[in-house]
Design a protein around this motif. Structure first.
Motif, PDB file in Angstrom:
ATOM      1  N   VAL A   1      59.919  32.728  47.628  1.00 34.02           N
ATOM      2  CA  VAL A   1      59.228  34.057  47.587  1.00 34.02           C
ATOM      3  C   VAL A   1      58.372  33.960  48.710  1.00 34.02           C
ATOM      4  O   VAL A   1      57.881  32.890  49.263  1.00 34.02           O
ATOM      5  CB  VAL A   1      58.357  34.223  46.293  1.00 34.02           C
ATOM      6  N   PRO A   2      57.587  35.313  49.315  1.00 41.00           N
ATOM      7  CA  PRO A   2      56.805  34.997  50.306  1.00 41.00           C
ATOM      8  C   PRO A   2      55.612  34.424  49.977  1.00 41.00           C
ATOM      9  O   PRO A   2      55.175  34.203  48.698  1.00 41.00           O
ATOM     10  CB  PRO A   2      56.473  36.534  50.537  1.00 41.00           C
ATOM     11  N   ALA A   3      54.657  33.686  50.851  1.00 42.57           N
ATOM     12  CA  ALA A   3      53.555  33.061  50.500  1.00 42.57           C
ATOM     13  C   ALA A   3      52.391  34.143  50.118  1.00 42.57           C
ATOM     14  O   ALA A   3      52.175  34.945  51.055  1.00 42.57           O
ATOM     15  CB  ALA A   3      53.126  32.193  51.541  1.00 42.57           C
ATOM     16  N   ALA A   4      52.148  34.183  48.909  1.00 42.64           N
ATOM     17  CA  ALA A   4      50.802  35.290  48.550  1.00 42.64           C
ATOM     18  C   ALA A   4      49.724  34.917  49.279  1.00 42.64           C
ATOM     19  O   ALA A   4      49.115  33.813  49.475  1.00 42.64           O
ATOM     20  CB  ALA A   4      50.719  35.255  46.942  1.00 42.64           C
ATOM     21  N   SER A   5      48.807  35.953  49.458  1.00 39.79           N
ATOM     22  CA  SER A   5      47.594  35.765  49.929  1.00 39.79           C
ATOM     23  C   SER A   5      46.623  36.432  49.245  1.00 39.79           C
ATOM     24  O   SER A   5      46.888  37.435  48.695  1.00 39.79           O
ATOM     25  CB  SER A   5      47.278  35.901  51.606  1.00 39.79           C
ATOM     26  N   VAL A   6      45.272  36.117  49.077  1.00 40.06           N
ATOM     27  CA  VAL A   6      44.239  36.519  48.236  1.00 40.06           C
ATOM     28  C   VAL A   6      43.218  37.433  49.098  1.00 40.06           C
ATOM     29  O   VAL A   6      42.615  36.607  49.977  1.00 40.06           O
ATOM     30  CB  VAL A   6      43.740  36.160  47.170  1.00 40.06           C
ATOM     31  N   SER A   7      42.728  38.439  48.943  1.00 40.02           N
ATOM     32  CA  SER A   7      41.489  39.160  49.605  1.00 40.02           C
ATOM     33  C   SER A   7      40.383  39.177  48.857  1.00 40.02           C
ATOM     34  O   SER A   7      39.242  38.508  49.318  1.00 40.02           O
ATOM     35  CB  SER A   7      41.970  40.385  50.235  1.00 40.02           C
ATOM     36  N   HIS A   8      40.440  39.804  47.618  1.00 40.56           N
ATOM     37  CA  HIS A   8      39.137  39.696  46.958  1.00 40.56           C
ATOM     38  C   HIS A   8      39.452  39.971  45.512  1.00 40.56           C
ATOM     39  O   HIS A   8      40.822  40.399  44.997  1.00 40.56           O
ATOM     40  CB  HIS A   8      38.326  40.915  47.299  1.00 40.56           C
ATOM     41  N   VAL A   9      38.452  40.048  44.552  1.00 44.70           N
ATOM     42  CA  VAL A   9      38.608  40.137  43.021  1.00 44.70           C
ATOM     43  C   VAL A   9      37.867  40.979  42.592  1.00 44.70           C
ATOM     44  O   VAL A   9      36.645  41.294  43.108  1.00 44.70           O
ATOM     45  CB  VAL A   9      38.392  38.603  42.313  1.00 44.70           C
ATOM     46  N   THR A  10      38.218  41.933  41.565  1.00 45.18           N
ATOM     47  CA  THR A  10      37.578  42.897  41.158  1.00 45.18           C
ATOM     48  C   THR A  10      37.507  42.567  39.466  1.00 45.18           C
ATOM     49  O   THR A  10      38.799  42.744  39.021  1.00 45.18           O
ATOM     50  CB  THR A  10      38.012  44.269  41.443  1.00 45.18           C
ATOM     51  N   PRO A  11      36.496  42.767  38.747  1.00 49.78           N
ATOM     52  CA  PRO A  11      34.933  43.049  39.343  1.00 49.78           C
ATOM     53  C   PRO A  11      34.416  41.627  40.078  1.00 49.78           C
ATOM     54  O   PRO A  11      35.255  40.631  39.966  1.00 49.78           O
ATOM     55  CB  PRO A  11      34.037  43.283  38.260  1.00 49.78           C
ATOM     56  N   SER A  12      33.540  41.543  40.687  1.00 49.90           N
ATOM     57  CA  SER A  12      33.330  40.594  41.697  1.00 49.90           C
ATOM     58  C   SER A  12      32.400  39.522  40.800  1.00 49.90           C
ATOM     59  O   SER A  12      31.990  38.435  41.567  1.00 49.90           O
ATOM     60  CB  SER A  12      32.399  41.009  42.798  1.00 49.90           C
ATOM     61  N   SER A  13      32.085  39.723  39.634  1.00 49.49           N
ATOM     62  CA  SER A  13      31.683  38.643  38.700  1.00 49.49           C
ATOM     63  C   SER A  13      32.032  39.162  37.302  1.00 49.49           C
ATOM     64  O   SER A  13      32.514  39.873  37.060  1.00 49.49           O
ATOM     65  CB  SER A  13      29.830  38.961  38.677  1.00 49.49           C
ATOM     66  N   ALA A  14      31.608  37.782  36.680  1.00 48.96           N
ATOM     67  CA  ALA A  14      32.260  37.532  35.195  1.00 48.96           C
ATOM     68  C   ALA A  14      31.142  36.911  34.392  1.00 48.96           C
ATOM     69  O   ALA A  14      30.774  35.824  35.111  1.00 48.96           O
ATOM     70  CB  ALA A  14      33.705  37.203  35.166  1.00 48.96           C
ATOM     71  N   PRO A  15      30.927  37.030  33.156  1.00 50.33           N
ATOM     72  CA  PRO A  15      30.042  36.336  32.326  1.00 50.33           C
ATOM     73  C   PRO A  15      30.824  34.826  32.126  1.00 50.33           C
ATOM     74  O   PRO A  15      32.021  34.647  32.162  1.00 50.33           O
ATOM     75  CB  PRO A  15      29.886  37.013  30.881  1.00 50.33           C
ATOM     76  N   ALA A  16      29.823  33.916  32.002  1.00 52.79           N
ATOM     77  CA  ALA A  16      30.195  32.545  31.796  1.00 52.79           C
ATOM     78  C   ALA A  16      31.133  32.475  30.307  1.00 52.79           C
ATOM     79  O   ALA A  16      31.957  31.432  30.411  1.00 52.79           O
ATOM     80  CB  ALA A  16      28.874  31.679  31.439  1.00 52.79           C
ATOM     81  N   ARG A  17      31.005  33.341  29.490  1.00 52.91           N
ATOM     82  CA  ARG A  17      31.757  33.228  28.023  1.00 52.91           C
ATOM     83  C   ARG A  17      33.118  33.224  28.525  1.00 52.91           C
ATOM     84  O   ARG A  17      34.145  32.981  27.710  1.00 52.91           O
ATOM     85  CB  ARG A  17      31.118  34.223  27.047  1.00 52.91           C
ATOM     86  N   GLY A  18      33.554  33.923  29.599  1.00 47.25           N
ATOM     87  CA  GLY A  18      34.922  34.114  29.789  1.00 47.25           C
ATOM     88  C   GLY A  18      35.553  35.519  29.270  1.00 47.25           C
ATOM     89  O   GLY A  18      34.737  35.933  28.636  1.00 47.25           O
ATOM     90  N   GLY A  19      36.934  35.535  29.478  1.00 50.40           N
ATOM     91  CA  GLY A  19      37.393  36.865  28.726  1.00 50.40           C
ATOM     92  C   GLY A  19      37.608  38.135  29.511  1.00 50.40           C
ATOM     93  O   GLY A  19      37.917  39.009  29.151  1.00 50.40           O
TER      94      GLY A  19
END
Length: 565
Positions: free
Chosen positions: A131-149
């Motif tokens: 498969v082609p090599a995947a690349s990542v630009s950003h993540v949404t949302p930009s933050s997440a609580p420490a509890r996960g999920g």
């Protein structure tokens, strides 16, 4: 078996079907006699390929592929063939070989076969997908609580819809090569996958190198065997805890600005409060406080939570009560002195017996006393100048009615004197009360209080007609009680004050109006005299009081009288 001559020093033969084991190999030129010289050939069990892990890798190559199967031999010729490209293999066991996938110019699937001698290959056609090599630009949302999920979306390019698609979460401050957390991913498009962020382990403060707590999020197409070289950052925030709300109640329909107090609030554009199921933007004040405007929600009690990322709402919460919208219908009195102190009864609807109950006169807030759901009492504050202000009610100290009921501030009236200075006990005398600061208002009146009555005793109110800022007229009431001096020697008289609001308050100064007995005429001596006047008549009767205003009236003509007794 037949042999193919290559040269005087070489022939080629295809091995026959012989069980596993070691056998002697000889050559015959005539098919009858086999030469004395020989070598040994070992027939081994036929190798088999059962599966590949991972079965997907980048077109750039470099995937360490574990080939599962049977009858693998630890030999110098051990290798794997990816399509037509042969690479060396590493013997792990008779059932496992490791090979590193070679690069390939285009995406697609190839068969992977194993050889133990560099010549013979399995024929199981296990498929390896490039498969082609995947690349990542950003993540949404930009933050997440420490509890996960948190369900996050990872954005990038070159993402393939394959079994084993996942997200790799690696702490930004962790050393190179340290363990990462893998989470299964759902393919959304060639540029997006979604996955659930894991719980953060460790302190949330910046690392020793100053790096804030955050995940580096990469995409893996083969269960974490390799991941994209680029990543998106996902900040990790403390869990949002709500402890209290100020105010904790407000009108249904929204519009209340609520101070939400707690912990773990992070500054950012995605900060939100949720009232029940309705989310609204929040304004960050500090790590322990945000402010939100209540949404349009029906009356009732709802849970309030905070989210740092607009997606996950913290486990800590408080309750906000939406109440029916209060209304102001009218004020009694609606006029009061600029000195303040008027006890104003506010009539309306949906008033609440709460600690935040109050009235706002213009911009000045005063405490309210709950009487009923339709009445509140408030004492008007002082005001520097005369004029009208709007009076609104609050039940929570923050949100106010919007009915603009008007309360008029007027100067404090004062009284200097009353004319005439006396009136008969029967009442009905039209008196003029003189003074200053008199306003022409609805509710203007004269207060008549017996001079000998105790402080706080009832007074008699009479409507007044405004004549000027210094004069009003009103009708004296009938006197009740004896006319003789009181026990303290006070003669019967009225203290006359001016009230601008129907008696709710009256002027501090007053004018005296003496009360005299009703004048009774019994006889005249003489009882007749010449037309044209001039006769001195002795008028006999009762209730005549000494004073400069004493008069007799003959028909419609009044003349001065001389008091005898």
């Amino acid at each position: 078996v037949a042999a193919v001559w290559v040269s005087e020093g070489e022939v080629r033969c295809e091995t026959p079907d012989v069980p596993a084991g070691r056998v002697e190999v000889q050559v015959s030129n005539n098919g009858v006699d086999f030469g004395p010289g020989s070598a040994w050939f070992e027939f081994v069990s036929v190798a088999r390929v059962a599966g590949l892990t991972p079965a997907v890798g980048s077109v750039a190559g470099g995937s360490v592929v574990r080939v599962a199967g049977a009858s693998f031999e630890n030999s110098t010729g051990l290798g794997c063939r990816f399509g037509s490209t042969l690479v060396a293999g590493r013997f792990v066991s008779a059932s496992e070989v490791e090979c590193v996938s070679p690069g390939r110019g285009t995406a697609g699937s190839v068969s992977v076969e194993v050889t133990t001698n560099g010549a013979d290959f399995t024929e199981d056609a296990a498929q390896f997908r490039y498969v082609p090599a995947a690349s990542v630009s950003h993540v949404t949302p930009s933050s997440a609580p420490a509890r996960g999920g948190t369900l996050v979306t990872v954005h990038g390019s070159g993402v393939s819809d394959v079994v084993g698609l996942g997200c790799e979460f690696r702490a930004a401050s962790s050393p190179a090569g340290s363990a990462a957390v893998m989470a299964p991913a759902v393919w959304l498009s060639a540029s997006r996958v979604s996955c659930v962020a894991p719980a953060w382990v460790g302190p949330l403060g910046p690392a020793s190198d100053g790096t804030p707590a955050s995940w580096e999020v990469r995409i893996s197409s083969n269960g974490g065997a390799e991941s994209s070289s680029t990543f998106g950052s996902l900040a990790v925030t403390a869990d949002e805890g709500v402890e209290s709300l100020v105010p904790a109640r407000g009108p249904a329909g929204g519009g209340s600005v609520v101070s939400v107090r707690g912990s773990g609030f992070a500054f950012g554009g995605a900060l939100q409060c949720r009232f029940g199921l309705a989310a609204v933007a929040a304004v960050w004040v500090s790590e322990g406080e945000v402010r939100c405007e209540t949404p349009d929600v029906p009356a009732g009690r709802v849970e309030v939570q905070v989210s740092n990322n607009g997606v996950d709402f913290g486990p800590g919460s408080a309750w906000f009560e939406f109440v029916s919208v209060a209304r102001v219908a009218g004020l009694t009195p609606a006029v009061g002195s600029v000195a303040g102190g008027s006890v104003v009864r506010v009539a309306g609807a949906s008033f609440e017996n709460s600690t935040g109950l109050g009235c706002r006169f213009g911009s000045t807030l005063v405490a309210g006393r709950f009487v009923s759901a339709s009445e509140v009492e408030c004492v008007s504050p002082g005001r520097g100048t005369a004029g009208s202000v709007s009076v609104e009610v609050t039940t929570n100290g923050a949100d106010f009615t919007e009915d603009a009921a008007q309360f008029r501030y007027v100067p404090a009236a004062s009284v200097s004197h009353v004319t005439p200075s006396s009136a008969p006990a029967r009442g009905g005398t039209l008196v003029t009360v003189h003074g200053s600061g008199v306003s022409d208002v609805v509710g203007l009146g004269c207060e008549f209080r017996a001079a000998s009555s105790p402080a706080g005793s009832a007074a008699v109110m009479a409507p007044a007609v405004w004549l000027s800022a210094s004069r009003v007229s009103c009708v004296a009431p009938a006197w009740v009680g004896p006319l003789g001096p009181a026990s303290d020697g006070t003669p019967a008289s009225w203290e006359v004050r001016i009230s601008s609001n129907g008696g709710a308050e009256s002027s501090s100064t007053f004018g005296s109006l003496a009360v005299t007995a009703d004048e009774g005429v019994e006889s005249l001596v003489p009882a007749r005299g010449p037309a044209g006047g001039g006769s001195v008549v002795s008028v006999r009767g009762s209730g005549f009081a000494f004073g400069g205003a004493l008069q007799c009236r003959f028909g419609l003509a009044a003349v001065a009288a001389v008091w005898v007794s």
